[in-house]
Design a protein around this motif. Structure first.
Motif, PDB file in Angstrom:
ATOM      1  N   ASN A  94       0.913  -1.123   0.046  1.00  0.00           N
ATOM      2  CA  ASN A  94      -0.029   0.103   0.070  1.00  0.00           C
ATOM      3  C   ASN A  94       0.776   1.372  -0.082  1.00  0.00           C
ATOM      4  O   ASN A  94       1.324   1.719   1.053  1.00  0.00           O
ATOM      5  N   VAL A  95       1.231   1.990  -1.264  1.00  0.00           N
ATOM      6  CA  VAL A  95       2.206   2.730  -1.432  1.00  0.00           C
ATOM      7  C   VAL A  95       1.772   4.203  -0.541  1.00  0.00           C
ATOM      8  O   VAL A  95       2.481   4.685   0.110  1.00  0.00           O
ATOM      9  N   GLU A  96       0.214   4.418  -0.810  1.00  0.00           N
ATOM     10  CA  GLU A  96      -0.333   5.776  -0.078  1.00  0.00           C
ATOM     11  C   GLU A  96      -0.104   5.600   1.327  1.00  0.00           C
ATOM     12  O   GLU A  96       0.264   6.634   1.939  1.00  0.00           O
ATOM     13  N   GLU A  97      -0.436   4.463   1.909  1.00  0.00           N
ATOM     14  CA  GLU A  97      -0.223   4.408   3.497  1.00  0.00           C
ATOM     15  C   GLU A  97       1.261   4.613   3.785  1.00  0.00           C
ATOM     16  O   GLU A  97       1.602   5.259   5.048  1.00  0.00           O
ATOM     17  N   ALA A  98       2.029   4.007   2.976  1.00  0.00           N
ATOM     18  CA  ALA A  98       3.673   3.970   3.315  1.00  0.00           C
ATOM     19  C   ALA A  98       3.896   5.474   3.228  1.00  0.00           C
ATOM     20  O   ALA A  98       4.740   5.902   4.075  1.00  0.00           O
ATOM     21  N   LYS A  99       3.293   6.233   2.228  1.00  0.00           N
ATOM     22  CA  LYS A  99       4.093   7.515   2.228  1.00  0.00           C
ATOM     23  C   LYS A  99       3.227   8.453   3.415  1.00  0.00           C
ATOM     24  O   LYS A  99       4.077   9.314   3.839  1.00  0.00           O
ATOM     25  N   LYS A 100       2.185   8.181   3.801  1.00  0.00           N
ATOM     26  CA  LYS A 100       1.708   8.906   4.949  1.00  0.00           C
ATOM     27  C   LYS A 100       2.428   8.633   6.139  1.00  0.00           C
ATOM     28  O   LYS A 100       2.679   9.644   7.004  1.00  0.00           O
ATOM     29  N   ALA A 101       2.703   7.484   6.373  1.00  0.00           N
ATOM     30  CA  ALA A 101       3.692   6.920   7.465  1.00  0.00           C
ATOM     31  C   ALA A 101       5.121   7.599   7.491  1.00  0.00           C
ATOM     32  O   ALA A 101       5.555   8.176   8.355  1.00  0.00           O
ATOM     33  N   PHE A 102       5.548   7.783   6.147  1.00  0.00           N
ATOM     34  CA  PHE A 102       6.949   8.445   5.576  1.00  0.00           C
ATOM     35  C   PHE A 102       6.916   9.760   6.293  1.00  0.00           C
ATOM     36  O   PHE A 102       7.645  10.257   7.028  1.00  0.00           O
ATOM     37  N   SER A 103       5.762  10.631   5.886  1.00  0.00           N
ATOM     38  CA  SER A 103       5.647  11.821   6.274  1.00  0.00           C
ATOM     39  C   SER A 103       5.743  12.252   7.534  1.00  0.00           C
ATOM     40  O   SER A 103       6.258  13.098   8.113  1.00  0.00           O
ATOM     41  N   ALA A 104       5.074  11.415   8.372  1.00  0.00           N
ATOM     42  CA  ALA A 104       4.749  11.444   9.727  1.00  0.00           C
ATOM     43  C   ALA A 104       6.157  11.259  10.399  1.00  0.00           C
ATOM     44  O   ALA A 104       6.753  11.643  11.493  1.00  0.00           O
ATOM     45  N   MET A 105       6.918  10.242   9.849  1.00  0.00           N
ATOM     46  CA  MET A 105       8.158   9.660  10.460  1.00  0.00           C
ATOM     47  C   MET A 105       9.293  10.761  10.357  1.00  0.00           C
ATOM     48  O   MET A 105       9.940  10.759  11.081  1.00  0.00           O
ATOM     49  N   VAL A 106       9.251  11.517   9.178  1.00  0.00           N
ATOM     50  CA  VAL A 106      10.332  12.569   9.069  1.00  0.00           C
ATOM     51  C   VAL A 106      10.251  13.458  10.000  1.00  0.00           C
ATOM     52  O   VAL A 106      11.267  14.628  10.236  1.00  0.00           O
ATOM     53  N   LYS A 107       8.959  13.993  10.519  1.00  0.00           N
ATOM     54  CA  LYS A 107       8.876  14.902  11.516  1.00  0.00           C
ATOM     55  C   LYS A 107       9.778  14.628  12.750  1.00  0.00           C
ATOM     56  O   LYS A 107      10.226  15.583  13.410  1.00  0.00           O
ATOM     57  N   ALA A 108      10.294  13.413  12.813  1.00  0.00           N
ATOM     58  CA  ALA A 108      11.041  12.939  14.361  1.00  0.00           C
ATOM     59  C   ALA A 108      12.206  13.391  13.989  1.00  0.00           C
ATOM     60  O   ALA A 108      13.015  13.615  14.983  1.00  0.00           O
ATOM     61  N   CYS A 109      12.828  13.450  12.589  1.00  0.00           N
ATOM     62  CA  CYS A 109      14.137  13.791  12.478  1.00  0.00           C
ATOM     63  C   CYS A 109      14.381  15.161  13.061  1.00  0.00           C
ATOM     64  O   CYS A 109      15.425  15.826  13.683  1.00  0.00           O
ATOM     65  N   SER A 110      13.540  16.307  12.352  1.00  0.00           N
ATOM     66  CA  SER A 110      13.564  17.499  12.778  1.00  0.00           C
ATOM     67  C   SER A 110      13.428  17.879  14.350  1.00  0.00           C
ATOM     68  O   SER A 110      13.880  18.799  14.979  1.00  0.00           O
ATOM     69  N   THR A 111      12.368  17.100  14.905  1.00  0.00           N
ATOM     70  CA  THR A 111      12.144  17.289  16.260  1.00  0.00           C
ATOM     71  C   THR A 111      13.257  17.044  17.127  1.00  0.00           C
ATOM     72  O   THR A 111      13.817  17.910  18.039  1.00  0.00           O
TER      73      THR A 111
END
Ligand code: HEC
Length: 120
Positions: A94-111
């Motif tokens: 499921n690419v769309e779900e994976a992309k959504k989770a990816f966008s949420a994940m990269v917030k952790a990098c900047s935090t």
């Protein structure tokens, strides 16, 4: 326990090496792969590997006295949960779900970076 941030207490790996050698390349490959849209079992398997490696890194980031505070721990939870969600989405192709989770994940990098990565 004294937090180390830049390097664990007893093991040689520096946080910068972990980031440059493992976090960044796997993150970049995930983004590329999801944007391109995986078109073979091999491509899906690569994405699963990238997500699983990032998930594994979330354990290293908490190990060996590295974690200094709650901001680090919470950002790390996000990294762990979102990489796990990416893996789950990838396993069901499921690419769309994976992309959504990816966008949420990269917030952790900047935090975590905003709090703990020294500005040059
Ligand atoms: C829990 C904290 C934390 C999280 C989450 C985190 N980082 Fe880092 N990152 C650091 C710290 C601390 C440094 C600075 C290390 C140093 O300079 O000693 C760093 C440095 C970096 C660097 C520079 C490495 C170098 O020395 O060239 C890159 C690239 C990087 N992070 C990428 C990422 C990406 C991409 C993500 C998200 C997928 C991420 N990081 C998530 C803590 C974190």
């Amino acid at each position: 326990m004294m937090a180390q941030v830049k390097q664990g207490k007893t093991r040689p790996l520096k946080t910068g090496q972990l980031m440059k050698g493992l976090v960044k390349p796997n993150c970049t490959q995930l983004k590329k792969g999801l944007d391109a849209g995986p078109d073979s079992d091999k491509a899906w398997a690569e994405l699963a590997m990238n997500a699983a490696l990032i998930n594994e890194i979330s354990y290293t980031l908490m190990a060996d006295g590295r974690c200094p505070d709650g901001t680090w721990a919470k950002a790390n939870d996000t990294l762990r949960e979102c990489s796990s969600a990416i893996l789950k989405a990838v396993n069901s192709k499921n690419v769309e779900e994976a992309k959504k989770a990816f966008s949420a994940m990269v917030k952790a990098c900047s935090t975590c970076h905003d709090a703990h990565k020294k500005k040059k």
